[in-house]
Design an enzyme around this catalytic site. Structure first.
Site, PDB file in Angstrom:
ATOM      1  N   GLN A   1       0.810  -1.218   0.000  1.00  0.00           N
ATOM      2  CA  GLN A   1       0.000   0.000   0.000  1.00  0.00           C
ATOM      3  C   GLN A   1       0.847   1.274   0.000  1.00  0.00           C
ATOM      4  O   GLN A   1       0.320   2.356  -0.218  1.00  0.00           O
ATOM      5  CB  GLN A   1      -0.945   0.019   1.202  1.00  0.00           C
ATOM      6  CG  GLN A   1      -2.037  -1.028   1.126  1.00  0.00           C
ATOM      7  CD  GLN A   1      -2.919  -0.965   2.343  1.00  0.00           C
ATOM      8  OE1 GLN A   1      -2.641  -1.604   3.350  1.00  0.00           O
ATOM      9  NE2 GLN A   1      -3.975  -0.180   2.265  1.00  0.00           N
TER      10      GLN A   1
ATOM     11  N   LEU B   1      -7.538   1.802   3.358  1.00  0.00           N
ATOM     12  CA  LEU B   1      -6.842   3.071   3.157  1.00  0.00           C
ATOM     13  C   LEU B   1      -6.500   3.295   1.682  1.00  0.00           C
ATOM     14  O   LEU B   1      -6.294   4.434   1.272  1.00  0.00           O
ATOM     15  CB  LEU B   1      -5.568   3.119   4.010  1.00  0.00           C
ATOM     16  CG  LEU B   1      -5.783   3.079   5.521  1.00  0.00           C
ATOM     17  CD1 LEU B   1      -4.448   3.002   6.263  1.00  0.00           C
ATOM     18  CD2 LEU B   1      -6.604   4.263   5.993  1.00  0.00           C
TER      19      LEU B   1
ATOM     20  N   HIS C   1      -7.210  -9.302   5.798  1.00  0.00           N
ATOM     21  CA  HIS C   1      -7.275  -8.166   4.866  1.00  0.00           C
ATOM     22  C   HIS C   1      -5.863  -7.741   4.445  1.00  0.00           C
ATOM     23  O   HIS C   1      -5.602  -7.534   3.257  1.00  0.00           O
ATOM     24  CB  HIS C   1      -8.012  -7.010   5.563  1.00  0.00           C
ATOM     25  CG  HIS C   1      -8.141  -5.772   4.748  1.00  0.00           C
ATOM     26  ND1 HIS C   1      -9.347  -5.367   4.213  1.00  0.00           N
ATOM     27  CD2 HIS C   1      -7.233  -4.825   4.387  1.00  0.00           C
ATOM     28  CE1 HIS C   1      -9.163  -4.225   3.551  1.00  0.00           C
ATOM     29  NE2 HIS C   1      -7.892  -3.880   3.650  1.00  0.00           N
ATOM     30  N   GLU C   2      -4.949  -7.624   5.412  1.00  0.00           N
ATOM     31  CA  GLU C   2      -3.587  -7.163   5.098  1.00  0.00           C
ATOM     32  C   GLU C   2      -2.791  -8.227   4.347  1.00  0.00           C
ATOM     33  O   GLU C   2      -2.031  -7.898   3.429  1.00  0.00           O
ATOM     34  CB  GLU C   2      -2.861  -6.719   6.369  1.00  0.00           C
ATOM     35  CG  GLU C   2      -3.512  -5.555   7.095  1.00  0.00           C
ATOM     36  CD  GLU C   2      -3.860  -4.364   6.213  1.00  0.00           C
ATOM     37  OE1 GLU C   2      -3.148  -4.070   5.235  1.00  0.00           O
ATOM     38  OE2 GLU C   2      -4.883  -3.710   6.494  1.00  0.00           O
TER      39      GLU C   2
ATOM     40  N   HIS D   1      -3.639  -8.047   0.796  1.00  0.00           N
ATOM     41  CA  HIS D   1      -2.883  -6.991   0.085  1.00  0.00           C
ATOM     42  C   HIS D   1      -1.549  -7.535  -0.430  1.00  0.00           C
ATOM     43  O   HIS D   1      -1.134  -7.222  -1.546  1.00  0.00           O
ATOM     44  CB  HIS D   1      -2.608  -5.799   1.002  1.00  0.00           C
ATOM     45  CG  HIS D   1      -3.690  -4.779   1.012  1.00  0.00           C
ATOM     46  ND1 HIS D   1      -4.072  -4.071  -0.102  1.00  0.00           N
ATOM     47  CD2 HIS D   1      -4.473  -4.329   2.022  1.00  0.00           C
ATOM     48  CE1 HIS D   1      -5.044  -3.240   0.224  1.00  0.00           C
ATOM     49  NE2 HIS D   1      -5.317  -3.387   1.505  1.00  0.00           N
TER      50      HIS D   1
END
Length: 182
Positions: A51, A105, A146-147, A150
């Protein structure tokens, strides 16, 4: 410590699969600190290295010590509980699923209900090069999944219906273009 720029859709880097870290250096430790500072500054509870445009398998998470309390509520005191994970991998998830509203984010201002396992175990290396296994449930379990998604080039919208996903991505891309036109 330094704030990093959080990349947003439609940046194609968000779909890149992260690469494992072979050695934990001071640069990696500093980057993890920068990621935490960036996450807190953006009022987030998790941030993956992808991210911020870094292709390494790093995530930071802080759902607080009471992990089902909304972060940064005005009337509640937030008790930090930061977790830094290097090369995190899910090693267990139960079959029982929980639906939780998720945001990101990298897709600011958009949310969707995502169904995920409510208990997971994650294996990772901490910043002191210690291998750890963490069992998590509730908000922390959702955040970890979730992370890690990513790091695998997956966004929360990928779990939504095709129509809802396309609608969010289209609107978020329009927001991005409008913001960066000026």
């Amino acid at each position: 410590m330094a704030l990093k720029k959080i990349i947003t859709v439609p940046n194609p880097f968000l779909r890149k699969k992260a690469i494992p870290i072979k050695e934990i250096t001071n640069e990696i430790k500093n980057l993890l600190d920068d990621m935490l500072e960036t996450m807190y500054n953006a009022n987030g509870i998790g941030l993956a290295a992808t991210q911020i445009g870094d292709e390494r398998r790093l995530i930071v998470i802080d759902c607080g010590q009471k992990n089902d309390v909304s972060i940064k509520k005005e009337d509640d005191e937030f008790c930090p509980n930061p977790i830094k994970m290097i090369n995190p991998e899910l090693i267990f998830f139960n079959k029982e699923l929980t639906v939780r509203e998720e945001g990101c984010l990298s897709i600011p201002g958009y949310y969707g209900k995502v169904k995920r396992p409510n208990i997971v175990k994650v294996s990772y290396i901490d910043e002191n090069n210690v291998k750890k296994v963490l069992k998590a449930d509730g908000l922390l379990a959702t955040c970890i999944q979730h992370e890690i998604d990513h790091l695998n080039g997956v966004l929360f919208v990928d779990y939504l219906s095709k129509l809802k996903k396309e609608l969010i991505l289209k609107k978020a891309t329009k927001d991005y273009n409008k913001k960066n036109r000026n």
